[in-house]
Every structure is written in structure tokens, then in C-alpha cells.
Design a protein around this motif. Structure first.
Motif, PDB file in Angstrom:
ATOM      1  N   THR A  38     -50.684  38.119 -26.543  1.00 43.08           N
ATOM      2  CA  THR A  38     -51.246  38.849 -25.777  1.00 43.08           C
ATOM      3  C   THR A  38     -50.294  40.244 -25.410  1.00 43.08           C
ATOM      4  OG1 THR A  38     -50.033  37.736 -24.039  1.00 43.08           O
ATOM      5  CG2 THR A  38     -52.278  37.041 -24.286  1.00 43.08           C
ATOM      6  N   GLU A  40     -50.386  43.034 -24.242  1.00 41.05           N
ATOM      7  CA  GLU A  40     -50.608  44.019 -23.195  1.00 41.05           C
ATOM      8  C   GLU A  40     -49.946  43.084 -21.942  1.00 41.05           C
ATOM      9  OE1 GLU A  40     -53.930  41.239 -23.475  1.00 41.05           O
ATOM     10  OE2 GLU A  40     -53.306  42.814 -24.851  1.00 41.05           O
ATOM     11  N   THR A  41     -49.776  41.747 -21.735  1.00 40.96           N
ATOM     12  CA  THR A  41     -49.333  41.177 -20.816  1.00 40.96           C
ATOM     13  C   THR A  41     -47.838  40.772 -20.963  1.00 40.96           C
ATOM     14  OG1 THR A  41     -50.443  39.154 -21.340  1.00 40.96           O
ATOM     15  CG2 THR A  41     -51.502  40.610 -19.954  1.00 40.96           C
TER      16      THR A  41
END
Length: 158
Positions: A38, A40-41
Motif C-alpha cells: 500500500t 499510498e498509505t
């Protein structure tokens, strides 16, 4: 049962486990994996690129680090991750082996303390020749690891 617990050993096991679990497994393995899964997070400082920026940026402050260490990051970082996970894996083995009991030999705890000393030494070497501020806590942790090795040997009567 509680009378058989070696209370002088348990804090050592806990400290070594928590230190290397956090610095090896959580910071490095989980950070890099979350950056892949992930991106983006994930916390960018714990991703591969984040660690590369931090470590290489630190090494680049020194000409010696820039010339000899920075080009090796992509090769050395996976080795560093494995080395930082080794002490906590050995502590797990120590706990599974029941080395927290007063009547047990503690070979795995000794191996964990020695590996902690070696890993901290390798890290302190690279940070010291680069003039990084991280070298201060690593030198202190090397001292702790040396005392742990001596303590375990003394406690075992060897």
C-alpha cells in the motif's frame, strides 16, 4: 512454577527482543512490505525509498561514506534487515527453549546477545565512518550487548 523463573534473565530477554523486534521487524520488514503493498498509505520513511533516502543521505554527509557505502545500499540493506531480525529470532528460540527458567542452560540467549553485539557493531562502524549521529546510541547499545554477553556467561558460571 513462579519460583523456577529466572527473574534475572527475563528482563534481558524482553529488552533484546523488543529492541530488535522494533528496529528489525517492525521498522524494516513491515515498513518495506507496507510500502510495496500500500504505497499510498504507508509511512514513507519506513519504505525502501524512505530508508534509502535516510541512510544514504546520512552516509553522503561524509566523503568516505559517499564513496564506499552509498553505492552499496541496494545490496547491503537486505543484509542489514536480516541481521537486525536475527537477535529477536534467537530470543524467540530462547523463550521456546524455556531459557527463562532457573534450571536451564541459555545457549540461545547467549547467541542472541552475541548477534546483538555484532549487528550493533556493524551498524556503528558504518555510522561512525560517516559521522552520523546514530552512532552514539549504537555505541551505547554495543556496550549494553557486551555487558549482556558477560552477564549471561557469568550467570551460567562459564
Amino acid at each position: 512454577m513462579l519460583k523456577k523463573v529466572a527473574y534475572q534473565i527475563v528482563p534481558l530477554q524482553i529488552f533484546l527482543f523488543v529492541f530488535w523486534f522494533k528496529n528489525g521487524f517492525i521498522d524494516k520488514i513491515m515498513g518495506v512490505l507496507l510500502g510495496i503493498v500500500t504505497p499510498e498509505t504507508a509511512y514513507s520513511g519506513d519504505t525502501w525509498a524512505g530508508w534509502k533516502g535516510y541512510i544514504v543521505g546520512t552516509w553522503d554527509k561524509s566523503q568516505v561514506g559517499h564513496i564506499f557505502l552509498s553505492p552499496t545500499f541496494d545490496f547491503m540493506f537486505p543484509i542489514l534487515i536480516l541481521l537486525q531480525c536475527l537477535p529477536f529470532v534467537l530470543i524467540l528460540r530462547s523463550v521456546i527453549n524455556g531459557e527463562f527458567m532457573s534450571n536451564k542452560e541459555r545457549p540461545w540467549l547467549f547467541y542472541a546477545a552475541v548477534s546483538s553485539l555484532l549487528v550493533a557493531s556493524f551498524m556503528a562502524f558504518t555510522q561512525t565512518i560517516s559521522g552520523a549521529s546514530d552512532s552514539q546510541y549504537l555505541w551505547q547499545f554495543m556496550g549494553f550487548s557486551m555487558v549482556a554477553v558477560m552477564y549471561i556467561r557469568n550467570e551460567q558460571g562459564k
